[in-house]
Design a protein around this motif. Structure first.
Motif, mmCIF file in Angstrom:
data_model
loop_
_atom_site.group_PDB
_atom_site.id
_atom_site.type_symbol
_atom_site.label_atom_id
_atom_site.label_comp_id
_atom_site.label_asym_id
_atom_site.label_seq_id
_atom_site.Cartn_x
_atom_site.Cartn_y
_atom_site.Cartn_z
ATOM 1 N N GLU A 1 0.829 -1.202 0.000
ATOM 2 C CA GLU A 1 0.000 0.000 0.000
ATOM 3 C C GLU A 1 0.860 1.248 0.000
ATOM 4 O OE1 GLU A 1 -4.027 -1.190 2.309
ATOM 5 O OE2 GLU A 1 -2.294 -0.855 3.604
ATOM 6 N N ASP A 2 0.279 2.320 -0.496
ATOM 7 C CA ASP A 2 0.910 3.633 -0.477
ATOM 8 C C ASP A 2 -0.130 4.606 0.045
ATOM 9 O OD1 ASP A 2 2.634 5.760 -0.831
ATOM 10 O OD2 ASP A 2 2.374 5.856 -3.004
ATOM 11 N N ASP A 3 0.086 5.140 1.227
ATOM 12 C CA ASP A 3 -0.864 6.050 1.876
ATOM 13 C C ASP A 3 -2.260 5.461 1.942
ATOM 14 O OD1 ASP A 3 1.011 8.060 2.422
ATOM 15 O OD2 ASP A 3 0.753 8.951 0.428
ATOM 16 N N GLY A 4 -2.375 4.180 2.300
ATOM 17 C CA GLY A 4 -3.666 3.526 2.469
ATOM 18 C C GLY A 4 -4.315 3.062 1.175
ATOM 19 N N VAL A 5 -3.654 3.265 0.044
ATOM 20 C CA VAL A 5 -4.189 2.829 -1.249
ATOM 21 C C VAL A 5 -3.431 1.580 -1.684
ATOM 22 C CG1 VAL A 5 -4.508 3.439 -3.677
ATOM 23 C CG2 VAL A 5 -4.806 5.184 -1.914
ATOM 24 N N THR A 6 -4.156 0.542 -2.018
ATOM 25 C CA THR A 6 -3.525 -0.692 -2.471
ATOM 26 C C THR A 6 -2.875 -0.471 -3.825
ATOM 27 O OG1 THR A 6 -5.156 -2.031 -1.288
ATOM 28 C CG2 THR A 6 -3.910 -3.123 -3.044
ATOM 29 N N THR A 7 -1.575 -0.740 -3.892
ATOM 30 C CA THR A 7 -0.843 -0.586 -5.149
ATOM 31 C C THR A 7 -0.443 -1.932 -5.740
ATOM 32 O OG1 THR A 7 1.230 -0.347 -3.925
ATOM 33 C CG2 THR A 7 0.064 1.684 -4.541
ATOM 34 N N GLY A 8 -0.481 -2.976 -4.918
ATOM 35 C CA GLY A 8 -0.109 -4.286 -5.431
ATOM 36 C C GLY A 8 -0.510 -5.407 -4.498
ATOM 37 N N LEU A 9 -0.710 -6.559 -5.081
ATOM 38 C CA LEU A 9 -0.980 -7.794 -4.358
ATOM 39 C C LEU A 9 -0.100 -8.881 -4.941
ATOM 40 C CD1 LEU A 9 -4.885 -7.723 -4.458
ATOM 41 C CD2 LEU A 9 -3.515 -7.544 -2.397
ATOM 42 N N VAL A 10 0.375 -9.763 -4.096
ATOM 43 C CA VAL A 10 1.100 -10.935 -4.552
ATOM 44 C C VAL A 10 0.447 -12.138 -3.902
ATOM 45 C CG1 VAL A 10 3.280 -12.212 -4.460
ATOM 46 C CG2 VAL A 10 3.296 -9.759 -4.910
ATOM 47 N N LEU A 11 0.122 -13.121 -4.728
ATOM 48 C CA LEU A 11 -0.425 -14.378 -4.240
ATOM 49 C C LEU A 11 0.607 -15.457 -4.497
ATOM 50 C CD1 LEU A 11 -2.897 -12.516 -5.201
ATOM 51 C CD2 LEU A 11 -4.207 -14.611 -5.034
ATOM 52 N N LEU A 12 1.044 -16.121 -3.445
ATOM 53 C CA LEU A 12 1.937 -17.268 -3.561
ATOM 54 C C LEU A 12 1.072 -18.493 -3.347
ATOM 55 C CD1 LEU A 12 5.051 -16.074 -1.528
ATOM 56 C CD2 LEU A 12 4.564 -15.803 -3.961
ATOM 57 N N MET A 13 1.025 -19.364 -4.362
ATOM 58 C CA MET A 13 0.124 -20.508 -4.339
ATOM 59 C C MET A 13 0.934 -21.789 -4.478
ATOM 60 S SD MET A 13 -2.697 -18.747 -6.845
ATOM 61 C CE MET A 13 -1.457 -17.923 -7.859
#
Length: 158
Positions: free
Chosen positions: A115-127
């Motif tokens: 996150e950047d200042d409470g805004v989601t900028t990325g997600l990573v899913l490890l499966m």
């Protein structure tokens, strides 16, 4: 004046590229396993996949700028739990935070958020399942209540 404009234009373009770049850890993983099953999706590509104008799918992808999916065979590449732990540590070093851990259709999934200042900028899913280890690196965001739908769609990719 023309030279200054050209330099400024290049600087703006370069800054845009770095804003939408996948994480360093994902890039290193992709380079190490360059023969892995890999897919890239950009926002416009995702919209083209929605041929049936599915509103649920549209809600799922609307805030995704880019996704990279990498699937590696555990057996062929001798991947272990220690390798998984090292990747988690590297994502943490990139300021990804643990979001959730879940099991879905025989797969263990760890989700990390940036996150950047409470805004989601990325997600990573490890499966991880019995046969493979996969990374889904998302630039942008996905409604968290829709993650299981996204994971199901990714699992169906062959």
């Amino acid at each position: 004046m023309k030279k200054i404009f050209s330099i400024l234009a290049i600087a703006v373009l370069a800054s845009q590229v770095t804003v939408i770049a996948q994480s360093k850890t994902t890039r290193a993983f992709a380079e190490k396993y360059d023969d892995a099953f890999t897919l890239f999706f950009y926002n416009n590509t995702l919209h083209m996949l929605n041929q049936e104008d599915n509103k649920e799918f549209e809600a799922l992808i609307k805030d995704i700028d880019k996704m990279k999916f990498i699937r590696v065979s555990k057996k062929e590449n001798n991947l272990t739990d220690a390798d998984f732990k090292k990747m988690v540590d590297k994502y943490h070093d990139e300021d990804f935070e643990d979001l959730m851990t879940m099991s879905h259709e025989g797969m263990n999934i760890n989700v990390y958020i940036q996150e950047d200042d409470g805004v989601t900028t990325g997600l990573v899913l490890l499966m991880s399942d019995a046969e493979s280890f996969s990374v889904l690196d998302i630039i942008g965001s996905v409604p968290l209540n829709k993650l299981a739908n996204l994971i199901s769609k990714v699992q169906d990719i062959n």
